[in-house]
Enzyme design. Structure first.
Site, mmCIF file in Angstrom:
data_model
loop_
_atom_site.group_PDB
_atom_site.id
_atom_site.type_symbol
_atom_site.label_atom_id
_atom_site.label_comp_id
_atom_site.label_asym_id
_atom_site.label_seq_id
_atom_site.Cartn_x
_atom_site.Cartn_y
_atom_site.Cartn_z
ATOM 1 N N LYS A 49 90.120 44.243 19.367
ATOM 2 C CA LYS A 49 91.182 43.301 19.725
ATOM 3 C C LYS A 49 90.650 42.140 20.554
ATOM 4 O O LYS A 49 91.251 41.068 20.584
ATOM 5 C CB LYS A 49 92.309 44.003 20.478
ATOM 6 N N TYR A 263 99.983 58.898 11.510
ATOM 7 C CA TYR A 263 99.303 58.090 12.518
ATOM 8 C C TYR A 263 99.059 58.901 13.789
ATOM 9 O O TYR A 263 99.987 59.517 14.319
ATOM 10 C CB TYR A 263 100.155 56.863 12.844
ATOM 11 N N TYR A 289 91.794 55.745 15.363
ATOM 12 C CA TYR A 289 91.254 54.734 14.454
ATOM 13 C C TYR A 289 89.851 55.090 13.962
ATOM 14 O O TYR A 289 89.659 55.438 12.804
ATOM 15 C CB TYR A 289 91.244 53.357 15.144
#
Length: 332
Positions: A49, A263, A289
């Site tokens: 990010k 998720y 992730y």
């Protein structure tokens, strides 16, 4: 492609390294596996990010913002890094935290949640999974305006066209590093979540006519809608970057069979992948992730997706602070 006309803050000194992973490559008896260490990017504990925020925060500052508003899951790397960037720029930050797994929010949790408190988030507002997050952030922005603030909304993951430029820049950085080192990559594997990283890399590779195949490992969405989302976002980023070539459907490949039950929910393959990277190369992955992305990479190696003599790059998007909130999932 030319990004020089687009405002950008810099939060990382120089390039992140590309490293060969000889022990992992040997353990898998597969191709030569390399890693792009974007877990070493700047801001608090690094991660992908940071690249997106270089463009998004520049835009926020240009528009006179004093309060950043964003959203993510309860252990969001994006929220951690957006908050960190806000601190760096002397801005306030308010977080809308989605409880994507019912009962997962714990105000006293470790991991990224601890860092939200340590970094001084002005607001941490938990909401139920499936909440209209765009509407929720707009409500928070209205609250800030009513207080005389100037808010700036950053979407989840920083994944709009402007944020995706961070990974257009990363694609160009990878190509430059390969040129300098003589590394000829055959394939790139990365996470595919909110989409900015995957879309930016695809846009950068296609726009520079790199001829390198890429696979995104989905951590949440199903293959068809994720591929459509990535292609649309890649083309929007390409347009901003002034590319002369559109991203086609064949340029976008998503594998969704490594998501597991959902998720952030653990899989045996994810746990094994995290342990394998740690115990062969001393590299930490997270369970949401990079752990599932590594499981996808390993699965592709085992199914023969790569030639034994090929060079494959795994893009490490960071997230290691989250492992401290997932002890059982990481250790198995």
């Amino acid at each position: 492609m030319n990004l020089t006309h687009i405002a950008r803050r810099r939060y990382t000194e120089g390039q992140t390294p590309i490293e060969f992973l000889p022990n992992l490559s040997e353990a898998l008896n597969g191709p030569r596996i390399h890693i792009k260490r974007d877990d070493l990017l700047g801001l608090t504990s690094g991660g992908n990010k940071t690249r997106k925020l270089e463009f998004l925060m520049a835009d926020a500052l240009a528009k006179g913002a004093d309060t950043i508003i964003t959203t993510g899951a309860v252990q969001s790397n994006h929220c951690r890094l957006t908050l960190s960037a806000a601190v760096k720029e002397g801005l306030k930050c308010r977080l809308l935290l989605e409880e994507r797994v019912e009962g997962s929010y714990n105000v006293d949790a470790s991991g990224n949640n601890l860092l939200y408190h340590l970094l001084g988030a002005e607001t941490m507002r938990p909401v139920a999974g499936g909440t209209d997050l765009a509407a929720g952030m707009e409500q928070m922005a209205e609250e800030a305006r009513s207080e005389g603030r100037t808010p700036y909304i950053i979407p989840g993951g920083g994944s709009n066209a402007l944020g995706a430029l961070g990974y257009v820049a990363c694609a160009e950085e990878i190509l430059a590093q390969c040129f300098e080192s003589g590394l000829e990559l055959d394939h790139i594997v990365s996470s595919s979540g909110s989409g900015g990283t995957h879309a930016g890399l695809v846009a950068g590779l296609v726009g520079n006519q790199a001829g390198i195949a890429m696979t995104g490992i989905s951590v949440r969405a199903e293959k068809a809608p994720q591929e459509e989302k990535i292609r649309n976002l890649a083309n929007a980023a390409s347009e901003l970057a002034g590319a002369r070539q559109d991203v086609s459907a064949s340029d976008v490949v998503v594998r969704d069979e490594f998501v597991g039950p959902g998720y952030s929910l653990p899989t045996t393959e994810m746990t094994e992948a995290i342990q394998l990277f740690a115990r062969t190369e001393g590299i930490l992955l997270d369970p949401v992730y990079t752990g599932k992305t590594a499981a996808g990479l390993i699965g592709m190696v085992k199914e023969g997706a790569f030639d034994a003599d090929s060079d494959v790059l795994f893009v490490h998007t960071g997230g290691s602070p989250a492992i401290y909130a997932y002890r059982d999932e990481v250790l198995g």
